[in-house]
Design a protein around this motif. Structure first.
Motif, PDB file in Angstrom:
ATOM      1  N   ALA A 111      10.580  -0.224  37.377  1.00 57.18           N
ATOM      2  CA  ALA A 111      10.440  -0.433  35.939  1.00 57.18           C
ATOM      3  C   ALA A 111       9.491  -1.610  35.724  1.00 57.18           C
ATOM      4  O   ALA A 111       9.134  -2.314  36.666  1.00 57.18           O
ATOM      5  CB  ALA A 111      11.801  -0.712  35.300  1.00 57.18           C
ATOM      6  N   PRO A 156      16.123  -3.568  27.162  1.00 54.69           N
ATOM      7  CA  PRO A 156      15.014  -2.627  26.955  1.00 54.69           C
ATOM      8  C   PRO A 156      14.075  -3.095  25.849  1.00 54.69           C
ATOM      9  O   PRO A 156      14.502  -3.705  24.862  1.00 54.69           O
ATOM     10  CB  PRO A 156      15.732  -1.326  26.555  1.00 54.69           C
ATOM     11  N   GLN A 158       9.954  -2.018  23.947  1.00 54.31           N
ATOM     12  CA  GLN A 158       8.929  -0.989  23.825  1.00 54.31           C
ATOM     13  C   GLN A 158       7.563  -1.496  24.271  1.00 54.31           C
ATOM     14  O   GLN A 158       6.873  -0.856  25.040  1.00 54.31           O
ATOM     15  CB  GLN A 158       8.843  -0.524  22.367  1.00 54.31           C
ATOM     16  N   ARG A 197       5.963   3.796  29.273  1.00 52.97           N
ATOM     17  CA  ARG A 197       7.201   4.387  28.750  1.00 52.97           C
ATOM     18  C   ARG A 197       7.025   5.880  28.531  1.00 52.97           C
ATOM     19  O   ARG A 197       7.911   6.681  28.857  1.00 52.97           O
ATOM     20  CB  ARG A 197       7.615   3.706  27.445  1.00 52.97           C
ATOM     21  N   GLU A 202      10.890   2.808  32.571  1.00 51.71           N
ATOM     22  CA  GLU A 202      11.602   1.911  31.664  1.00 51.71           C
ATOM     23  C   GLU A 202      10.883   0.571  31.592  1.00 51.71           C
ATOM     24  O   GLU A 202      10.243   0.133  32.562  1.00 51.71           O
ATOM     25  CB  GLU A 202      13.045   1.733  32.125  1.00 51.71           C
ATOM     26  N   TYR A 204      11.473  -3.509  30.345  1.00 49.71           N
ATOM     27  CA  TYR A 204      12.517  -4.473  30.044  1.00 49.71           C
ATOM     28  C   TYR A 204      11.942  -5.863  29.769  1.00 49.71           C
ATOM     29  O   TYR A 204      10.972  -6.284  30.415  1.00 49.71           O
ATOM     30  CB  TYR A 204      13.499  -4.603  31.215  1.00 49.71           C
TER      31      TYR A 204
END
Length: 278
Positions: A111, A156, A158, A197, A202, A204
């Motif tokens: 991620a 999380p 964006q 994404r 993911e 973070y």
């Protein structure tokens, strides 16, 4: 192996402070690549003399942020990097920064991780990621959603900036490098994290990995602080302008869902055109 890529253009004092903070990391298992894009303040000489452990790559002065980062990333990928981190030179990282990024990276499948930004002088929170509202053109900040005692671990997000952004190699294998051809300076980091994404990775915010930044030192902040018609023009149209309308349009076209695109563009243009004078 983790490679940290730092694009620089002058501002040697910031580069020195950044590299010194990296030398003080509790985890030293990483390499640093500086991309010196035509600095005229003695950056190259100082790095060669005082930081022999740093790999320095050179540009002609026309790379700007995105192409400069990409030059360093290509080098790191060619060297076999497993993890890559983009970092600006006007930050200082706290001693456990690298260790806490690696700890997060080992906690789940590959991620992307962003850094918790504090004002380097006051230690007040500056940025911690969040979520765009395509319908309203606004941005919901994690800082507003989370109480101070909740700002720990990974949450999380964006979009994340390139200041201390840790990326697994597999992301580049899947989506390529930053979009230098359409986003030469601003928005490229937000674009990259959102494209990641969309590709299934993911993203973070890592509250345990802190760095200090200088919010008044960006080129666009100087445009905002010294208001004039010339600086207003630079704010909206210069490559280094934080509200660059062309780049905002490119970002919107690449990332906004088609249904919301007209509204997102209108609200975005309005915020940028009028916001300078507020």
């Amino acid at each position: 192996m983790l490679y940290v890529v730092i694009p620089v253009f002058n501002r040697l004092s910031f580069t020195i402070a950044c590299l010194d903070s990296l030398r003080q990391q509790t985890d030293q298992d990483f390499k640093v690549v500086v991309v010196d894009d035509g600095s005229t303040d003695g950056t190259a000489t100082t790095l060669a003399a005082k930081y022999p452990e740093v790999k320095v790559l050179f540009g002609s002065g026309s790379l700007f942020w995105t192409a400069g980062v990409n030059l360093g990333l290509r080098y790191a990928l060619d060297q076999g990097a497993d993890w890559l981190m983009t970092m600006n030179n006007d930050v200082i990282v706290y001693p456990d920064f690298v260790a806490n990024m690696k700890k997060a990276a080992s906690s789940r499948p590959p991620a992307l991780y962003g850094a918790y930004e504090l004002d380097a002088v006051t230690q007040e929170p500056i940025y911690s990621g969040g979520w765009s509202s395509w319908a309203t053109g606004s941005f919901r900040r994690l800082l507003d959603d989370l109480a101070p005692d909740q700002r720990r671990g990974q949450w999380p997000s964006q979009n994340l900036p390139g200041r201390g952004l840790m990326i697994p190699r597999v992301v580049f294998d899947r989506i390529g490098l930053f979009a230098a051809d359409v986003l030469p300076h601003y928005y490229a980091d937000y674009d990259f994290t959102h494209q990641a994404r969309l590709a299934g990775f993911e993203v973070y915010m890592n509250f345990d990995a802190r760095l200090g930044t200088y919010p008044d030192e960006s080129g666009d902040q100087h445009n905002r602080q010294r208001k004039s018609l010339r600086n207003y023009y630079n704010h909206l149209f210069s490559i280094r302008g934080g509200a660059n309308l062309r780049d905002f349009t490119q970002f919107a076209r690449r990332n906004c869902p088609p249904f919301y695109l007209p509204l997102f563009l209108v609200t975005g243009y309005t915020r940028r055109i009028l916001g300078y004078w507020r």
